[in-house]
Design an enzyme around this catalytic site. Structure first.
Site, PDB file in Angstrom:
ATOM      1  N   GLU A 197       1.048  -1.188   0.166  1.00  0.00           N
ATOM      2  CA  GLU A 197       0.079   0.148  -0.177  1.00  0.00           C
ATOM      3  C   GLU A 197       1.059   1.002   0.267  1.00  0.00           C
ATOM      4  OE1 GLU A 197      -1.014  -2.675   1.086  1.00  0.00           O
ATOM      5  OE2 GLU A 197      -3.088  -3.091   0.973  1.00  0.00           O
ATOM      6  N   HIS A 216     -11.047  -5.148  10.254  1.00  0.00           N
ATOM      7  CA  HIS A 216     -11.190  -4.591   8.782  1.00  0.00           C
ATOM      8  C   HIS A 216     -12.662  -3.201   8.799  1.00  0.00           C
ATOM      9  CE1 HIS A 216      -8.714  -7.627   7.503  1.00  0.00           C
ATOM     10  NE2 HIS A 216      -9.284  -7.394   5.960  1.00  0.00           N
TER      11      HIS A 216
END
Lengths: 481, 370
Positions: free
Chosen positions: B97, B166
């Site tokens: 990322e 998440h």
């Protein structure tokens, strides 16, 4: 200036296969980088798929005189003078920054580049205007080499409205769109992905948008330090740059220190150039105090990237003469602080000599031979000793500007008076820059809220390039505008 | 003129649509359905079509992220794009990322228009340095020389049973930063219009979708399906008009707020539901106008309550419309705990429709006693 022992042709020559199981010896505490050369001869890529990527080292500190007999890199008078002028500009500018800081004209964090000029000049002077440079917070000299006028940089440092970023960026955030200087980043490692993105854009422009320059791909050069080479983003970008064969050169300015953290204390394998082949790209080690050697490596790496052959990792062994920043008291680099004392090595050599000669009974006979042995042992330790006793004076003796000056005069490329007139000219330029910055106005108060967005109204830009909200046929959906 | 339109379009459903457009806007807003045509579109298709159209209109737009290419998108949002545009423009990235976000930012510095997909916005925390320091601040630091026309998109907030790491909502985090635009679409129309606006916008945009909304269908008008359809950034939408209380919500909570408003209307309470659409810039004008009309405000969000979006809305109303408030501003938010896994605990950790009604009843009861 020693003649170079590195030739660009070695870049892609295949490495001699290593014998199985052998690895480079771990460096002893405080070891000098002369062991780079020793390790290079043993080290190299051994992964079967990496046979074409290699680690190359220029034999700079090994004192290997045989290799030093190789030919000088060719440089014309004009090139030499350009390099000299650029390095002197960097040095005089940074010295002036220090003066201005202590007089209170400059403030905040200021990181100076004294001693590392050969790296900036060696690489950037070979680039075109369309090529990009991405740097760290130690970016004044990268800006100057890329062509940003000294007065713009000085005004930016003073925080004036005439600075290259109108005083909004400061010392650590030099941006110049016309010169393709993409910053100026305070976080170490931050510039590396941005540079990789700029290289990606160059490749995208060439392959998808079909806009090609006449020379080939536009190249991006990312400058960063030894401390950054332990950062995750560095490795992520080595991977992606090689994966997508991006036209980028990763230039490590290894000045052995990250603020007060010695590179050797922070890194499991201090030989950074070896990390390139681990990702499939060439890794090159070069003497960063010698601008001609750096330029030689830069030419090869930049031409490779332009041709689309992908990235290169270049480790430049260099040194900063001043502290990390002007606020850094620089106490950890005092002689002998972290290393074994000088005396230890002297006495170790002496004891070894005495013991051996005693044992072999050579003391009375062949005193000359014994002495010669003693001197040889001392020489063996000499590189380490020199580094340990006084790192600073060791590198000060290798000042890139003095070295280039000596080279120019010895090769009769210019006279001493010509060089002096260049120095005088640069001093005038920097003085004028200070006067300009002093006389410039502070930014107006209205500037505080400007430029947060390129499109402050937030309606976006339409296909004709104008703000959508100005389009009379602006589609609003069902929202009240 | 109306006669001409009638002759042109004939009678039937199209006429109704035209008449609706010609009516005064306020009346048009009152109707929930914006088209007589029954064309429905899922949010997933809306996003896919928006990406497709913008990529075909401008060759400098490209998509990068994990699984966006051969996998057709982790949530199938980028389905078909790899086949259409090729691997040069739809890039499957390694799991890096920080690296690929920085690459997107660097490409944007050089004039390309990247769309960086995060598999969920939780993973954007690995890249947040680039989102904020390289993207959001660059136009300011460079005094306008370098703008960053990049879109960061992906699902945000809680899904179903995916656990604490998440499930976080990042609207408040990114809306805190000057230099970013933060958008939160709800319906298919929002998704299409806002994504197209975001891609065309010259500034960094955080586009917070919601995984549970991807499969939901919404009616869309022909206007929405037009390839130049864009919604303005920074403008909220009144989803339902009302006069007793204003409910502000964004993303999935808009649906909950509408359900709650329906239930409340049966009890005689008329709630005005504002779909914020844009968290930064926040449509303070619309919120304040609504509060001045209804005199009561309830802010709804799925994320953690402290320093959340509702806090900012409350402060905005206190600053501009304090005298108009008949009751304290009420805030409905997620529980102030990391998201638990057990299904019953997870239900308790995010607002439910029932939470709205009870709070509103309380507020109105309070008002009646004064």
């Amino acid at each position: 200036m020693a003649a170079t022992s590195f030739t660009a042709a070695k870049f892609l020559a295949p490495v001699a296969a290593r014998s199985g199981g052998e690895r480079a010896p771990p460096l002893p505490a405080g070891a000098s980088s002369s062991s780079f050369a020793r390790a290079m001869r043993r080290g190299g890529a051994h992964h079967p798929r990496l046979r074409t990527a290699l680690a190359v080292s220029s034999d700079v500190l090994a004192g290997n005189k045989a290799q030093a007999a190789a030919a000088n890199p060719a440089v014309t008078r004009e090139e030499a003078l350009e390099l000299y002028e650029d390095m002197v500009l960097g040095r005089v500018f940074e010295d002036m920054c220090a003066q201005m800081y202590y007089r209170g004209k400059m403030f905040g964090f200021v990181h100076l580049y004294n001693g590392q000029e050969a790296v900036s000049t060696g690489f950037i002077k070979y680039l075109n205007q369309a090529d990009c440079v991405v740097s760290t917070y130690r970016d004044h000299v990268h800006a100057l080499s890329k062509g940003v006028p000294a007065r713009s940089v000085m005004a930016e440092l003073f925080g004036k409205a005439t600075g290259c970023c109108r005083g909004q960026g400061g010392s650590m955030h030099m941006f110049s769109a016309p010169h393709n200087l993409l910053g100026g980043f305070a976080f170490i490692g931050e510039g590396i992905p941005v540079a990789t993105g700029a290289a990606f854009a160059a490749k995208y422009r060439h392959e998808v948008l079909k806009q090609s320059g006449p020379d080939g791909l536009d190249v991006t050069v990312a400058f960063f330090g030894d401390g950054t080479c332990n950062n995750g983003q560095f490795f992520e970008c080595l991977n992606m740059a090689q994966l997508w064969k991006l036209p980028i050169i990763f230039v490590v300015e290894n000045n052995l220190w990250a603020i007060g953290m010695s590179h050797l204390r922070a890194t499991s394998d201090p030989e950074i150039f070896k990390k390139g082949p681990a990702f499939g790209m060439p890794g090159v080690h070069v003497d960063g105090m010698d601008v001609l050697k750096v330029r030689e490596v830069a030419k090869e790496a930049i031409d490779r990237a332009r041709r689309g052959e992908g990235p290169t990792l270049v480790e430049c062994e260099t040194y900063r003469f001043r502290g990390h920043s002007l606020a850094d008291p620089d106490e950890l680099r005092k002689p002998g602080k972290d290393y074994f004392p000088v005396s230890f090595y002297f006495f170790a050599s002496l004891v070894k000599f005495l013991v051996l000669t005693r044992l072999s009974g050579e003391m009375e006979n062949g005193i000359k031979a014994s002495l010669a042995k003693f001197v040889a042992m001392l020489k063996m330790a000499s590189n380490i000793v020199l580094m340990k006793t006084d790192e600073k004076s060791h590198y000060a003796a290798r000042d890139p500007i003095t070295a280039l000056k000596k080279y120019i005069i010895e090769e009769n490329l210019a006279t001493e008076s010509e060089l002096k007139s260049i120095e005088k000219k640069i001093e005038d330029v920097v003085e004028e820059a200070v006067e300009f910055a002093d006389a410039s106005p502070h930014p107006p108060r209205s500037q505080l809220l400007e430029n947060v967005f390129a499109d402050p109204k937030g309606f976006g830009i339409g296909p004709d390039g104008k703000y959508r909200c100005e389009d009379p046929k602006f589609t609003q959906g069902t929202a009240q505008v | 003129m109306l006669g001409a339109a009638r002759r042109q379009l004939g009678s039937g459903p199209m006429l109704g649509q035209v008449l609706r457009r010609l009516r005064p806007a306020a009346v048009a807003e009152a109707t929930r359905g914006y088209s007589a045509a029954a064309k429905e579109m899922t949010v997933r298709d809306a996003l896919n079509s928006a990406l497709d159209e913008e990529m075909s209109a401008d060759p400098s737009v490209f998509l990068m992220g994990e699984e966006v290419g051969e996998y057709q998108g982790a949530y199938k949002i980028s389905k078909g794009l790899l086949d259409k545009y090729g691997p040069d423009r739809v890039l499957d990235t390694p799991i890096t990322e920080a690296g690929f976000t920085g690459i997107g930012v660097g490409a944007a510095y050089q004039g390309l228009r990247p769309i960086v997909e995060f598999m969920t916005f939780n993973f954007s925390m690995q890249a947040i340095d680039h989102i904020i320091n390289s993207a959001a601040k660059s136009n300011y630091m460079s005094a306008g020389q370098i703008s960053v026309p990049i879109v960061f998109r992906g699902p945000n907030g809680a899904a179903a049973g995916v656990g604490a790491q998440h499930s976080q909502c990042y609207a408040a985090w990114y809306a805190h930063v000057p230099g970013l635009k933060v958008l939160t679409p709800y319906s298919a129309e929002d998704a299409r219009g806002l994504l197209k606006a975001a891609i065309r916008d010259p500034d960094p945009v955080i586009f917070l979708e919601n995984e549970l909304l991807y499969g939901e269908s919404f009616p869309v008008s022909a206007e929405v399906l037009d390839s130049s359809f864009c919604l303005p950034i920074g403008k909220a939408k009144i989803e339902r008009e009302g006069k007793d209380v204003t409910i502000t919500a964004f993303s999935k909570m808009v649906g909950y707020a509408l359900q709650a408003a329906e239930i409340l209307s049966k009890e005689g309470i008329s709630a005005e539901v504002i779909n914020l659409r844009s968290i930064r810039p926040l449509d303070r004008a619309a919120i304040n106008a609504s509060v001045r009309k209804t005199n009561r405000l309830v802010t709804v969000e799925e994320g953690f309550p402290q320093h959340g979006v509702g806090s900012e809305i409350c402060m905005s109303v206190v600053e501009d419309s304090f005298e108009y408030l008949d009751a304290p501003v009420e805030r409905i938010a997620g529980a102030d705990v990391p998201m638990p896994y057990a299904a019953n605990l997870e239900r308790m950790a995010v607002p439910q429709v029932s939470s709205f009604s009870s709070i509103l009843n309380f507020l109105l009861a309070l008002a009646h006693t004064v």
